[in-house]
Design a protein around this motif. Structure first.
Motif, PDB file in Angstrom:
ATOM      1  N   ASP A  36      -9.441   5.405 -20.456  1.00  0.00           N
ATOM      2  CA  ASP A  36      -8.478   6.431 -20.060  1.00  0.00           C
ATOM      3  C   ASP A  36      -8.546   6.650 -18.547  1.00  0.00           C
ATOM      4  OD1 ASP A  36      -7.548   6.823 -22.627  1.00  0.00           O
ATOM      5  OD2 ASP A  36      -8.753   8.613 -23.007  1.00  0.00           O
ATOM      6  N   LEU A  37      -7.466   7.184 -18.005  1.00  0.00           N
ATOM      7  CA  LEU A  37      -7.337   7.324 -16.551  1.00  0.00           C
ATOM      8  C   LEU A  37      -7.200   8.790 -16.138  1.00  0.00           C
ATOM      9  CD1 LEU A  37      -4.766   4.436 -16.011  1.00  0.00           C
ATOM     10  CD2 LEU A  37      -7.193   4.388 -15.380  1.00  0.00           C
ATOM     11  N   LEU A  38      -7.754   9.098 -14.989  1.00  0.00           N
ATOM     12  CA  LEU A  38      -7.624  10.422 -14.386  1.00  0.00           C
ATOM     13  C   LEU A  38      -7.107  10.258 -12.969  1.00  0.00           C
ATOM     14  CD1 LEU A  38      -8.143  13.515 -14.263  1.00  0.00           C
ATOM     15  CD2 LEU A  38     -10.489  12.968 -13.538  1.00  0.00           C
ATOM     16  N   LEU A  39      -6.047  10.984 -12.637  1.00  0.00           N
ATOM     17  CA  LEU A  39      -5.530  11.041 -11.264  1.00  0.00           C
ATOM     18  C   LEU A  39      -5.764  12.457 -10.756  1.00  0.00           C
ATOM     19  CD1 LEU A  39      -2.216   9.682  -9.815  1.00  0.00           C
ATOM     20  CD2 LEU A  39      -2.809  12.087  -9.517  1.00  0.00           C
ATOM     21  N   THR A  40      -6.559  12.573  -9.702  1.00  0.00           N
ATOM     22  CA  THR A  40      -6.921  13.878  -9.153  1.00  0.00           C
ATOM     23  C   THR A  40      -6.459  13.984  -7.712  1.00  0.00           C
ATOM     24  OG1 THR A  40      -8.914  13.855 -10.540  1.00  0.00           O
ATOM     25  CG2 THR A  40      -8.812  15.507  -8.795  1.00  0.00           C
ATOM     26  N   GLY A  41      -5.820  15.099  -7.360  1.00  0.00           N
ATOM     27  CA  GLY A  41      -5.360  15.327  -5.996  1.00  0.00           C
ATOM     28  C   GLY A  41      -6.465  15.905  -5.133  1.00  0.00           C
ATOM     29  N   PHE A  42      -6.688  15.301  -3.974  1.00  0.00           N
ATOM     30  CA  PHE A  42      -7.693  15.768  -3.018  1.00  0.00           C
ATOM     31  C   PHE A  42      -7.037  15.993  -1.658  1.00  0.00           C
ATOM     32  CE2 PHE A  42     -10.287  13.505  -6.103  1.00  0.00           C
ATOM     33  CZ  PHE A  42     -11.427  14.291  -6.218  1.00  0.00           C
ATOM     34  N   GLY A  47     -19.246  10.349 -13.641  1.00  0.00           N
ATOM     35  CA  GLY A  47     -19.217   9.356 -14.706  1.00  0.00           C
ATOM     36  C   GLY A  47     -17.933   8.570 -14.825  1.00  0.00           C
ATOM     37  N   TYR A  48     -17.200   8.438 -13.725  1.00  0.00           N
ATOM     38  CA  TYR A  48     -15.966   7.657 -13.705  1.00  0.00           C
ATOM     39  C   TYR A  48     -16.140   6.438 -12.805  1.00  0.00           C
ATOM     40  CZ  TYR A  48     -13.740  11.995 -15.416  1.00  0.00           C
ATOM     41  OH  TYR A  48     -13.405  13.131 -16.130  1.00  0.00           O
ATOM     42  N   THR A  49     -15.240   5.482 -12.988  1.00  0.00           N
ATOM     43  CA  THR A  49     -15.172   4.338 -12.089  1.00  0.00           C
ATOM     44  C   THR A  49     -13.988   4.531 -11.147  1.00  0.00           C
ATOM     45  OG1 THR A  49     -16.112   2.839 -13.732  1.00  0.00           O
ATOM     46  CG2 THR A  49     -14.867   1.833 -11.931  1.00  0.00           C
ATOM     47  N   PHE A  50     -14.250   4.528  -9.861  1.00  0.00           N
ATOM     48  CA  PHE A  50     -13.184   4.656  -8.868  1.00  0.00           C
ATOM     49  C   PHE A  50     -12.278   3.432  -8.935  1.00  0.00           C
ATOM     50  CE2 PHE A  50     -11.522   3.630  -4.664  1.00  0.00           C
ATOM     51  CZ  PHE A  50     -10.931   4.819  -4.274  1.00  0.00           C
ATOM     52  N   VAL A  51     -10.944   3.672  -8.990  1.00  0.00           N
ATOM     53  CA  VAL A  51      -9.969   2.574  -9.019  1.00  0.00           C
ATOM     54  C   VAL A  51      -9.306   2.425  -7.661  1.00  0.00           C
ATOM     55  CG1 VAL A  51      -7.879   1.674 -10.113  1.00  0.00           C
ATOM     56  CG2 VAL A  51      -9.587   2.884 -11.502  1.00  0.00           C
ATOM     57  N   ARG A  77       0.540   9.854   6.384  1.00  0.00           N
ATOM     58  CA  ARG A  77      -0.292  10.409   7.450  1.00  0.00           C
ATOM     59  C   ARG A  77      -1.779  10.374   7.117  1.00  0.00           C
ATOM     60  NH1 ARG A  77       2.929  16.015   8.565  1.00  0.00           N
ATOM     61  NH2 ARG A  77       2.935  15.972   6.290  1.00  0.00           N
ATOM     62  N   GLY A  78      -2.115  10.036   5.888  1.00  0.00           N
ATOM     63  CA  GLY A  78      -3.517  10.034   5.486  1.00  0.00           C
ATOM     64  C   GLY A  78      -4.116  11.420   5.402  1.00  0.00           C
ATOM     65  N   TRP A  79      -3.282  12.386   5.030  1.00  0.00           N
ATOM     66  CA  TRP A  79      -3.737  13.775   4.915  1.00  0.00           C
ATOM     67  C   TRP A  79      -4.134  14.151   3.490  1.00  0.00           C
ATOM     68  CZ3 TRP A  79      -0.068  17.388   8.233  1.00  0.00           C
ATOM     69  CH2 TRP A  79      -0.262  17.097   9.595  1.00  0.00           C
ATOM     70  N   PHE A  80      -3.669  13.389   2.506  1.00  0.00           N
ATOM     71  CA  PHE A  80      -3.851  13.763   1.109  1.00  0.00           C
ATOM     72  C   PHE A  80      -4.051  12.493   0.292  1.00  0.00           C
ATOM     73  CE2 PHE A  80      -2.885  15.385  -3.085  1.00  0.00           C
ATOM     74  CZ  PHE A  80      -3.184  16.738  -3.037  1.00  0.00           C
ATOM     75  N   ALA A  81      -4.852  12.597  -0.754  1.00  0.00           N
ATOM     76  CA  ALA A  81      -5.095  11.439  -1.627  1.00  0.00           C
ATOM     77  C   ALA A  81      -5.001  11.853  -3.090  1.00  0.00           C
ATOM     78  CB  ALA A  81      -6.468  10.831  -1.349  1.00  0.00           C
ATOM     79  N   ASP A  82      -4.260  11.091  -3.870  1.00  0.00           N
ATOM     80  CA  ASP A  82      -4.324  11.185  -5.332  1.00  0.00           C
ATOM     81  C   ASP A  82      -5.213  10.025  -5.762  1.00  0.00           C
ATOM     82  OD1 ASP A  82      -2.718  13.408  -6.427  1.00  0.00           O
ATOM     83  OD2 ASP A  82      -1.148  12.501  -5.210  1.00  0.00           O
ATOM     84  N   SER A  83      -6.412  10.360  -6.191  1.00  0.00           N
ATOM     85  CA  SER A  83      -7.421   9.350  -6.476  1.00  0.00           C
ATOM     86  C   SER A  83      -7.402   8.993  -7.950  1.00  0.00           C
ATOM     87  CB  SER A  83      -8.804   9.884  -6.082  1.00  0.00           C
ATOM     88  OG  SER A  83      -9.762   8.845  -6.070  1.00  0.00           O
ATOM     89  N   VAL A  84      -7.320   7.706  -8.256  1.00  0.00           N
ATOM     90  CA  VAL A  84      -7.236   7.214  -9.623  1.00  0.00           C
ATOM     91  C   VAL A  84      -8.616   6.715 -10.046  1.00  0.00           C
ATOM     92  CG1 VAL A  84      -6.068   5.659 -11.214  1.00  0.00           C
ATOM     93  CG2 VAL A  84      -4.835   6.538  -9.202  1.00  0.00           C
ATOM     94  N   TRP A  85      -9.099   7.273 -11.164  1.00  0.00           N
ATOM     95  CA  TRP A  85     -10.399   6.882 -11.705  1.00  0.00           C
ATOM     96  C   TRP A  85     -10.224   6.460 -13.162  1.00  0.00           C
ATOM     97  CZ3 TRP A  85     -13.451  12.002 -10.357  1.00  0.00           C
ATOM     98  CH2 TRP A  85     -13.425  12.216  -8.978  1.00  0.00           C
ATOM     99  N   ARG A  86     -11.115   5.593 -13.617  1.00  0.00           N
ATOM    100  CA  ARG A  86     -11.121   5.174 -15.024  1.00  0.00           C
ATOM    101  C   ARG A  86     -12.393   5.695 -15.690  1.00  0.00           C
ATOM    102  NH1 ARG A  86      -9.916   0.261 -14.347  1.00  0.00           N
ATOM    103  NH2 ARG A  86      -7.788   0.256 -15.136  1.00  0.00           N
ATOM    104  N   VAL A  87     -12.235   6.153 -16.930  1.00  0.00           N
ATOM    105  CA  VAL A  87     -13.410   6.581 -17.690  1.00  0.00           C
ATOM    106  C   VAL A  87     -14.283   5.369 -17.970  1.00  0.00           C
ATOM    107  CG1 VAL A  87     -14.228   7.651 -19.826  1.00  0.00           C
ATOM    108  CG2 VAL A  87     -12.153   8.503 -18.710  1.00  0.00           C
ATOM    109  N   SER A  88     -15.531   5.454 -17.608  1.00  0.00           N
ATOM    110  CA  SER A  88     -16.432   4.288 -17.698  1.00  0.00           C
ATOM    111  C   SER A  88     -16.739   3.977 -19.159  1.00  0.00           C
ATOM    112  CB  SER A  88     -17.735   4.565 -16.941  1.00  0.00           C
ATOM    113  OG  SER A  88     -17.458   4.834 -15.580  1.00  0.00           O
TER     114      SER A  88
END
Length: 316
Positions: free
Chosen positions: A181-187, A294-298, A305-316
């Motif tokens: 499963d995948l998680l997209l988190t805004g940073f 406990g996730y794997t960074f995708v 502008r490189g001000w914000f990231a939506d980071s996609v991770w996969r459940v390991s």
């Protein structure tokens, strides 16, 4: 004392602590939703525009990661869907098979989102839940199909936790997911401190009104007698630690009564209530948090502008 609602219980608990605090999740009643829409429209509030830009062009990248599987699109803190609708449009155009399951604590936000979905995409499977995140995920339970779960946690809401709390939250969230499963988190990424501070302390006063509405909500729903004119909004940003913090500060000594709850709270002059933390991250800190939880960074999906990231991770 009568049986307390979750809102009442958290208000009394938070205002009984030293230092005093209130959870930012209670900002969002009907009035708070409207005020936050005004905040997102401000030129200083870059976060919404940055993430909208990411969502407008990230559908193909996410579908490539999903690799053709049917999926449940689960959004935590969906709000009005103004950004997510760009992903939905791209997913539908590509023929993806998915169910949209937004979660929001605000009934008003769910109603507005339902109007949008039923108007634009009446055939889209739409299964909203009005509840806090984990209550809603408990209702969803474990997936009984082969659908992958793509969980969206956008808007830099992870920043409302300190780092230890963020790791704990993300570990708990992982317990509702299956491997793959995948998680997209805004940073919100670390950047010029002046840019960050301006986003939370706008000259038009929308943020101050938004924060003060929390006291007005306590008055409306819990029968309190906060005098809003006796409070002011105060914002700080620590560029070393990366935390922006919002406070409401008492102009003078006062006692606030909650007769419906048989409770009163005393404030000293200039005593502060912390109402929000907005933690900013570096790219290295995002990767470290993924591993610790406990996730794997995708990959990171970033704005131009490189001000914000939506980071996609996969459940390991």
């Amino acid at each position: 004392m009568p049986t307390l609602s979750p809102f009442a219980a958290e208000v009394i608990e938070g205002l009984s602590e030293q230092p005093k605090r209130l959870s930012s999740k209670w900002f969002y009643d009907e009035r708070g939703d409207a005020l936050f829409q005004a905040i997102m429209a401000m030129p200083e509030y870059y976060l919404t525009d940055c993430e909208r830009e990411i969502f407008q062009r990230s559908g193909p990248a996410l579908l490539s990661i999903i690799a053709g599987r049917p999926f449940d699109l689960i959004e935590l803190g969906a709000g009005d869907g103004s950004k997510t609708q760009h992903l939905i449009e791209q997913f539908l155009a590509a023929g993806a098979r998915f169910v949209y399951r937004p979660i929001d604590i605000s009934a008003n936000a769910i109603d507005l989102l339902g109007d949008l979905i039923h108007h634009r995409w009446p055939l889209l499977p739409f299964e909203p839940i009005q509840a806090d995140y984990f209550t809603a995920l408990n209702r969803l339970g474990q997936s009984k199909t082969d659908h992958l779960r793509l969980v969206l946690f956008p808007g830099a809401n992870i920043g409302n936790f300190n780092r230890a709390e963020a790791e704990k939250f993300l570990r708990h969230l992982r317990s509702f997911l299956r491997p793959g499963d995948l998680l997209l988190t805004g940073f919100d990424l670390k950047k010029d401190p002046a840019t960050i501070l301006a986003a939370y302390n706008d000259p038009a006063g929308h943020t101050a009104a938004f924060n003060l509405n929390l006291l007005a909500r306590i008055n409306r729903e819990l029968g309190a007698d906060f005098q809003l004119s006796a409070w002011k909004h105060w914002e700080t940003y620590d560029p070393a630690g990366g935390a922006a913090r919002s406070f409401l500060v008492a102009d003078g000594p006062q006692t606030v009564h909650l007769p419906d709850l048989d409770h009163s709270i005393t404030f000293e002059a200039y005593e502060a209530i912390c109402v929000e933390i907005s933690q900013k991250y570096s790219r290295e800190e995002i990767r470290a948090l993924a591993a610790a939880a406990g996730y794997t960074f995708v990959q990171n999906l970033e704005d131009s502008r490189g001000w914000f990231a939506d980071s996609v991770w996969r459940v390991s």
